[in-house]
Motif scaffolding. Structure first.
Motif, PDB file in Angstrom:
ATOM      1  N   PRO A  34      59.494  53.757  56.112  1.00 40.90           N
ATOM      2  CA  PRO A  34      58.273  53.963  57.219  1.00 40.90           C
ATOM      3  C   PRO A  34      57.822  55.558  57.160  1.00 40.90           C
ATOM      4  CG  PRO A  34      60.115  53.384  58.498  1.00 40.90           C
ATOM      5  CD  PRO A  34      60.567  53.120  57.002  1.00 40.90           C
ATOM      6  N   THR A  36      56.430  57.102  59.922  1.00 42.79           N
ATOM      7  CA  THR A  36      56.573  57.422  61.131  1.00 42.79           C
ATOM      8  C   THR A  36      57.560  57.063  62.092  1.00 42.79           C
ATOM      9  OG1 THR A  36      54.815  56.289  62.202  1.00 42.79           O
ATOM     10  CG2 THR A  36      54.091  58.224  61.154  1.00 42.79           C
ATOM     11  N   MET A  37      58.121  57.463  63.215  1.00 46.15           N
ATOM     12  CA  MET A  37      58.786  56.859  64.055  1.00 46.15           C
ATOM     13  C   MET A  37      58.266  55.273  64.574  1.00 46.15           C
ATOM     14  SD  MET A  37      61.888  56.504  65.369  1.00 46.15           S
ATOM     15  CE  MET A  37      62.953  58.176  65.674  1.00 46.15           C
ATOM     16  N   THR A  38      56.891  55.461  65.104  1.00 46.00           N
ATOM     17  CA  THR A  38      56.253  54.336  65.459  1.00 46.00           C
ATOM     18  C   THR A  38      56.307  53.213  64.565  1.00 46.00           C
ATOM     19  OG1 THR A  38      54.938  55.590  66.797  1.00 46.00           O
ATOM     20  CG2 THR A  38      54.222  53.514  66.379  1.00 46.00           C
ATOM     21  N   ASP A  39      56.135  53.541  63.001  1.00 45.10           N
ATOM     22  CA  ASP A  39      56.266  52.727  62.075  1.00 45.10           C
ATOM     23  C   ASP A  39      57.637  52.023  61.889  1.00 45.10           C
ATOM     24  OD1 ASP A  39      53.378  53.145  61.515  1.00 45.10           O
ATOM     25  OD2 ASP A  39      53.719  54.290  59.728  1.00 45.10           O
ATOM     26  N   ILE A  41      59.974  51.669  64.164  1.00 46.42           N
ATOM     27  CA  ILE A  41      60.163  50.905  65.226  1.00 46.42           C
ATOM     28  C   ILE A  41      59.515  49.521  64.941  1.00 46.42           C
ATOM     29  CG2 ILE A  41      59.923  50.147  67.614  1.00 46.42           C
ATOM     30  CD1 ILE A  41      60.440  53.532  68.049  1.00 46.42           C
ATOM     31  N   GLY A  42      58.284  49.654  64.440  1.00 40.97           N
ATOM     32  CA  GLY A  42      57.600  48.404  64.276  1.00 40.97           C
ATOM     33  C   GLY A  42      58.056  47.368  63.328  1.00 40.97           C
ATOM     34  N   ASP A  43      58.328  48.249  62.062  1.00 37.91           N
ATOM     35  CA  ASP A  43      58.871  47.702  61.094  1.00 37.91           C
ATOM     36  C   ASP A  43      60.275  46.982  61.512  1.00 37.91           C
ATOM     37  OD1 ASP A  43      56.845  48.212  59.650  1.00 37.91           O
ATOM     38  OD2 ASP A  43      58.007  49.900  58.271  1.00 37.91           O
TER      39      ASP A  43
END
Length: 71
Positions: A34, A36-39, A41-43
Motif C-alpha cells: 500500500p 498510504t496508511m489509509t490504503d 488499513i483498508g487492505d
C-alpha cells in the motif's frame, strides 16, 4: 455431525481442519504494497475478511470430506 462419533473425536477433526485452513491461507495479503496508511488499513481489513471467508469454506469442505454433515 457424524453418526456415533464421540464429541471429542469431532472436536479433534475440527481442530485439524481449522489448522489446515489457517496454513492454506497464511499468505493471503502478504504481497500487497500500500502507498498510504489509509490504503494499508483498508487492505488489512479486506485481507482479514477474505482470509476468514476462505478459512470457513476450507473447514466446511474438510469436515465434509471426513464424513460430517451440518446440523
Amino acid at each position: 455431525m457424524k453418526d456415533e462419533t464421540p464429541r471429542s473425536a469431532a472436536q479433534q477433526d475440527y481442530t485439524e481442519c481449522k489448522y489446515q485452513s489457517e496454513m492454506a491461507t497464511a499468505t493471503i495479503g502478504t504481497n500487497s504494497r500500500p502507498k498510504t496508511m489509509t490504503d494499508a488499513i483498508g487492505d488489512g481489513v479486506g485481507d482479514r475478511i477474505v482470509k476468514g471467508m476462505e478459512q470457513g469454506n476450507l473447514v466446511k469442505d474438510c469436515m465434509r470430506a471426513r464424513g460430517y454433515t451440518q446440523s
